[in-house]
Design an enzyme around this catalytic site. Structure first.
Site, PDB file in Angstrom:
ATOM      1  N   LYS A  46      34.044  28.161  11.089  1.00 33.38           N
ATOM      2  CA  LYS A  46      35.522  27.664  10.060  1.00 33.38           C
ATOM      3  C   LYS A  46      36.441  27.465  10.316  1.00 33.38           C
ATOM      4  CE  LYS A  46      37.656  32.817  12.096  1.00 33.38           C
ATOM      5  NZ  LYS A  46      37.619  33.536  11.771  1.00 33.38           N
ATOM      6  N   TYR A 273      68.191  20.894  19.186  1.00 27.64           N
ATOM      7  CA  TYR A 273      69.017  21.615  18.290  1.00 27.64           C
ATOM      8  C   TYR A 273      69.429  23.060  18.954  1.00 27.64           C
ATOM      9  CZ  TYR A 273      68.160  19.164  13.971  1.00 27.64           C
ATOM     10  OH  TYR A 273      67.307  18.187  13.342  1.00 27.64           O
TER      11      TYR A 273
HETATM   12  C1  LIG Z   1      33.379  37.126  12.151  1.00 29.50           C
HETATM   13  C2  LIG Z   1      33.682  36.252  12.265  1.00 29.50           C
HETATM   14  N1  LIG Z   1      32.838  36.337  13.638  1.00 29.50           N
HETATM   15  C3  LIG Z   1      32.845  35.424  14.842  1.00 29.50           C
HETATM   16  C4  LIG Z   1      34.131  34.907  14.898  1.00 29.50           C
HETATM   17  C5  LIG Z   1      34.548  34.223  16.409  1.00 29.50           C
HETATM   18  O1  LIG Z   1      35.129  34.535  16.725  1.00 29.50           O
HETATM   19  P1  LIG Z   1      35.402  33.661  18.623  1.00 29.50           P
HETATM   20  O2  LIG Z   1      35.932  32.507  18.533  1.00 29.50           O
HETATM   21  O3  LIG Z   1      36.144  35.209  19.430  1.00 29.50           O
HETATM   22  O4  LIG Z   1      33.773  33.492  19.004  1.00 29.50           O
HETATM   23  C6  LIG Z   1      35.455  34.698  14.380  1.00 29.50           C
HETATM   24  C7  LIG Z   1      36.885  34.471  14.096  1.00 29.50           C
HETATM   25  O5  LIG Z   1      37.285  34.900  14.738  1.00 29.50           O
HETATM   26  C8  LIG Z   1      34.919  36.263  12.762  1.00 29.50           C
HETATM   27  O6  LIG Z   1      36.204  36.202  11.827  1.00 29.50           O
END
Ligand SMILES: Cc1ncc(COP(=O)(O)O)c(C=O)c1O
Length: 390
Positions: A46, A273
């Site tokens: 994602k 700044y």
């Molecule tokens: C539903 C879900 N599963 C798995 C993961 C993977 O988590 P991580 O990146 O901590 O392994 C995420 C990421 O936040 C997630 O939203």
């Protein structure tokens, strides 16, 4: 008349996010060695593959043994499905407007969908009818995250609805852990207990659950008892272990720039700044044309190093003063040989002499900014061009 701003030509800006797909492949393979044969690995890609490029990350992870790909948005799932990768896809975050537009096509492509409310289930059923294809549904159970997901006592009702509708099939049950990055935290076991009893109730109502999954990277690394049918690591695949581990993981994204100029300043010279920093000695400063608009966190100002590659070798230099929108200043030291044009590594894998200094990590920047490496990686902005290494 409006005059369009020409897109920036990456040759005119030195900033690059160098993506190494082989690191993602090897990290996936390394995580896979922790799993029993019956456990599959879903690469979480994602947020544009945590900033690495979703398709690049997905291809690399599949090459490393991932047989599932997970994304929040259905539109991302569709892009993955269209790419024709050899993996099952799961998507889990949509609202009614998006769902009506995209879910029929998503389901039509065989993407599996998560539902975390009766309304989401109704949307999926409607989309499945439109696609004329049975939807494979993963029921998300809220065991303490308090985001999406049905509460444990709602699972029977959800199971019954799925059982009554020919366009819905229960494909899995899952939850997300709040605190797996702290193995001492009892919250994980409390969540597992709730998950297990909810799964029992669901199975009584709807029959055997084909897949159970709850382990993110941290739980994959520390809790083999939670691997179940499928694990869902994300951050570990990109080379940032969320817990101390012996599993070899290396960064897949390296953020680089180049020195725009160097200049000698006397002791007592103020920088940036708010005059956040004043030199404590005469020194040589370097100007790097990368700033918070490129994804550096302003909160990390004056708290992190970079690595400078000079003709005479690599050297760490502290970033000094406030991080600006387009630029930062680094203290090269009075005897620095650095010159304008020299490469600067903000974080990642600089390669180079294994006995020499290494580049800072995304974790270093996260610590300096009071955030997490996930945010550091996904903050590298759209104006930084990605270069995929081959
Ligand atoms: C539903 C879900 N599963 C798995 C993961 C993977 O988590 P991580 O990146 O901590 O392994 C995420 C990421 O936040 C997630 O939203």
């Amino acid at each position: 008349m409006t005059i369009p701003i020409p897109a920036e030509d990456p040759r005119h800006v030195p900033n690059r996010a160098l993506i190494d797909p082989s690191a993602i492949t090897e990290n996936t393979r390394a995580m896979g060695t922790l799993l029993e044969e019956q456990t599959a690995l879903m690469a979480v890609v994602k947020a544009d593959g945590y900033g690495h490029g979703m398709l690049t990350a997905a291809r690399a992870a599949v090459e490393g043994g991932a047989t599932w790909l997970g994304v929040a948005h259905p539109a991302s799932a569709l892009a993955l499905a269209r790419a024709g990768l050899d993996a099952q896809i799961l998507t889990w975050l949509f609202e009614p407007h998006t769902a009506r537009i995209v879910l029929p096509e998503v389901i039509g492509h065989g993407v599996e969908v998560s539902v975390g409310s009766p309304q989401m289930l109704a949307l999926v059923a409607e989309a499945a009818r439109e696609a004329d294809r049975r939807a494979r549904v993963h029921l998300k159970i809220d065991t303490g995250m308090g985001r999406g997901g049905v509460l444990p006592w709602q699972v029977r009702e959800m199971g019954a609805t799925m059982g009554e509708d020919d366009f819905l099939r229960l494909a899995g049950a899952w939850t997300h852990l709040t605190s797996a990055d702290d193995p001492e935290d009892p919250a994980t076991d409390q969540q597992v207990e709730l998950f297990d009893s909810a799964c029992e109730a669901l199975a009584e109502e709807a029959g055997p659950i084909p897949l159970q999954h709850l382990a993110n990277s941290a739980a994959t690394l520390t809790r083999p008892d939670l691997h179940r049918d499928l694990v869902r690591p994300g951050i570990a695949l990109y080379g940032c272990p969320p817990v101390p581990t012996d599993v070899p993981l290396r960064p897949a994204l390296t953020l680089t720039s180049r020195l725009a100029m160097v200049k000698d300043v006397p002791e007592g010279h103020s920088i940036g700044y708010g005059r956040m920093r004043t030199t404590s000695r005469a020194t040589r400063l370097g100007l790097v044309p990368i700033g918070y608009a490129d994804g550096l966190h302003r909160a990390a100002s004056d708290r992190c190093d970079v690595l400078v590659r000079t003709e005479h070798g690599d050297r760490r230099a502290p970033q000094v003063g406030r991080i600006s929108m387009d630029q930062i200043v680094i203290d090269l030291g009075p005897d620095s040989e650095a010159r304008a044009g020299d490469e600067v590594f903000l974080f990642g894998d600089a390669g180079g002499d294994p006995n020499g200094p290494s580049a800072p990590t995304a974790e270093d920047w996260a610590r300096a900014a009071g955030t997490i490496p996930y945010e550091v990686l996904t903050s590298v902005s759209g104006r930084v061009s990605r270069k995929v290494l081959s």
